[in-house]
Design an enzyme around this catalytic site. Structure first.
Site, PDB file in Angstrom:
ATOM      1  N   ASP A  44      21.854  74.594  15.236  1.00  0.00           N
ATOM      2  CA  ASP A  44      21.726  73.186  15.639  1.00  0.00           C
ATOM      3  C   ASP A  44      22.717  72.873  16.761  1.00  0.00           C
ATOM      4  OD1 ASP A  44      23.997  73.185  14.076  1.00  0.00           O
ATOM      5  OD2 ASP A  44      23.399  71.489  12.819  1.00  0.00           O
ATOM      6  N   SER A  45      23.505  73.896  17.171  1.00  0.00           N
ATOM      7  CA  SER A  45      24.304  73.790  18.392  1.00  0.00           C
ATOM      8  C   SER A  45      23.397  73.530  19.586  1.00  0.00           C
ATOM      9  CB  SER A  45      25.107  75.081  18.628  1.00  0.00           C
ATOM     10  OG  SER A  45      24.261  76.217  18.567  1.00  0.00           O
ATOM     11  N   ASP A  83      18.686  76.902  11.689  1.00  0.00           N
ATOM     12  CA  ASP A  83      19.581  75.936  11.040  1.00  0.00           C
ATOM     13  C   ASP A  83      18.812  74.765  10.450  1.00  0.00           C
ATOM     14  OD1 ASP A  83      22.212  76.735  11.028  1.00  0.00           O
ATOM     15  OD2 ASP A  83      22.732  75.786  12.941  1.00  0.00           O
ATOM     16  N   LYS A 113      19.649  78.463   7.559  1.00  0.00           N
ATOM     17  CA  LYS A 113      21.102  78.348   7.339  1.00  0.00           C
ATOM     18  C   LYS A 113      21.428  76.884   7.064  1.00  0.00           C
ATOM     19  CE  LYS A 113      24.287  78.759  10.831  1.00  0.00           C
ATOM     20  NZ  LYS A 113      24.884  77.410  10.838  1.00  0.00           N
ATOM     21  N   GLU A 115      24.927  74.172   5.891  1.00  0.00           N
ATOM     22  CA  GLU A 115      26.394  74.062   5.847  1.00  0.00           C
ATOM     23  C   GLU A 115      26.859  73.525   4.489  1.00  0.00           C
ATOM     24  OE1 GLU A 115      27.639  71.641   9.162  1.00  0.00           O
ATOM     25  OE2 GLU A 115      26.689  72.972  10.630  1.00  0.00           O
ATOM     26  N   GLU A 182      33.336  79.859   9.986  1.00  0.00           N
ATOM     27  CA  GLU A 182      33.640  79.341  11.326  1.00  0.00           C
ATOM     28  C   GLU A 182      35.044  78.745  11.370  1.00  0.00           C
ATOM     29  OE1 GLU A 182      30.617  76.860  13.097  1.00  0.00           O
ATOM     30  OE2 GLU A 182      31.921  76.284  14.757  1.00  0.00           O
TER      31      GLU A 182
END
Ligand code: KIV
Length: 275
Positions: A44-45, A83, A113, A115, A182
């Protein structure tokens, strides 16, 4: 050879390092795939590097599906991980399974993925039980940037380090097949790597992780808004691009492009009839 969750499992067992890079479009995915990278993360960057947002909060499911499907079309052998964007899984187990399913069906992800640690373990368990492989993400989790108060290294205090270690064990227990670490101290990442049997994929987490991931624009020098300390610039593609764009402007304004060899011909017979 096609990379799958089994590749990840075996790499950890054999002590072989895993490689992951981000991509957000077909042609970049193809280049990365051809280079033999194990996995492509449609991060999602993309909110930062493709859409120009200052964070990842505004990224939508539609953004992830649109870019994910393009990457999946370009990746023959790399495992495509997409993501789950902000608020596509935090709201509950049902939303998480439905949205992970959309990333598989519409985005053609090989895995998703998300978080977080213990707090999202019910989601990880339910998504995994639905047959969808999950990568967890701990440490600096950008969707919580407002809670962290900025891009800060995580796990520096005893309590914070303990939480990351416990979260890593919890996400493994819930069914995650890998975990991204991270921006955490290298010694903590090392301890996590030795404490879980799933591979750890580091970004700003030192050299003892089971694999590494980078945002491709960062490692190619194509994104200058912000360069984190952990990035190595493997090429200056940004500079090469700017030079080429300048050369193009010069050639067009001086009339040296296009040349004869770039033209399509018209027969004299046809041309005569036009006058
Ligand atoms: O969104 C992303 O690109 C990521 C990586 C930085 C791990 O989550």
């Amino acid at each position: 050879m096609k990379n799958t969750v089994i590749t990840f499992k075996e790499a950890k067992q054999k002590g072989e390092k895993l490689t992951m890079l981000t991509a957000y479009d077909y042609s970049t995915a193809k280049l990365i795939d051809e280079a033999g990278v194990n996995s492509i993360l449609v991060g999602d960057s993309l909110g930062n590097v493709m859409l120009g947002y200052e964070d990842t909060i505004s990224v939508t499911m539609e953004d992830m599906i649109h870019h994910g499907a393009a990457v999946a079309r370009g990746a023959k052998n790399a495992l495509v991980v997409i993501d789950m964007p902000f608020m596509s899984y935090q709201t509950g187990v049902y939303d998480a399974v439905v949205n992970a399913g959309r990333l598989m069906k519409e985005g053609r992800a090989g895995a998703v993925k998300l978080e977080g640690g213990k707090e999202v373990c019910p989601q990880i368990k339910a998504i995994t039980e639905a047959g969808i492989p999950v990568v967890a993400h701990l440490g600096l989790t950008p969707q919580s940037i407002n809670a962290f108060g900025g891009h800060k290294v995580q796990g520096k205090t005893e309590a914070a380090a303990k939480k990351i270690l416990e979260d890593a064990k919890a996400v493994e227990e819930a069914g995650a097949f890998a975990v991204v670490l991270e921006c955490v101290p290298a010694k903590l990442a090392e301890l996590v790597t030795k404490s879980v049997s799933i591979p750890t994929i580091g970004i700003g987490a030192g050299n003892v992780c089971d694999g590494q991931v980078l945002v491709y624009q960062d490692m190619l020098g194509m994104f200058s808004d912000f360069t984190p300390k952990f990035v190595r610039r493997f090429a200056n593609v940004g500079e090469v691009m700017t030079e080429a764009f300048k050369e193009y402007c010069k050639a067009v304004s001086e009339g040296t492009f296009p040349e004869k060899k770039h033209e399509y011909t018209l027969s004299d017979d046809v041309l005569e009839k036009l006058y």
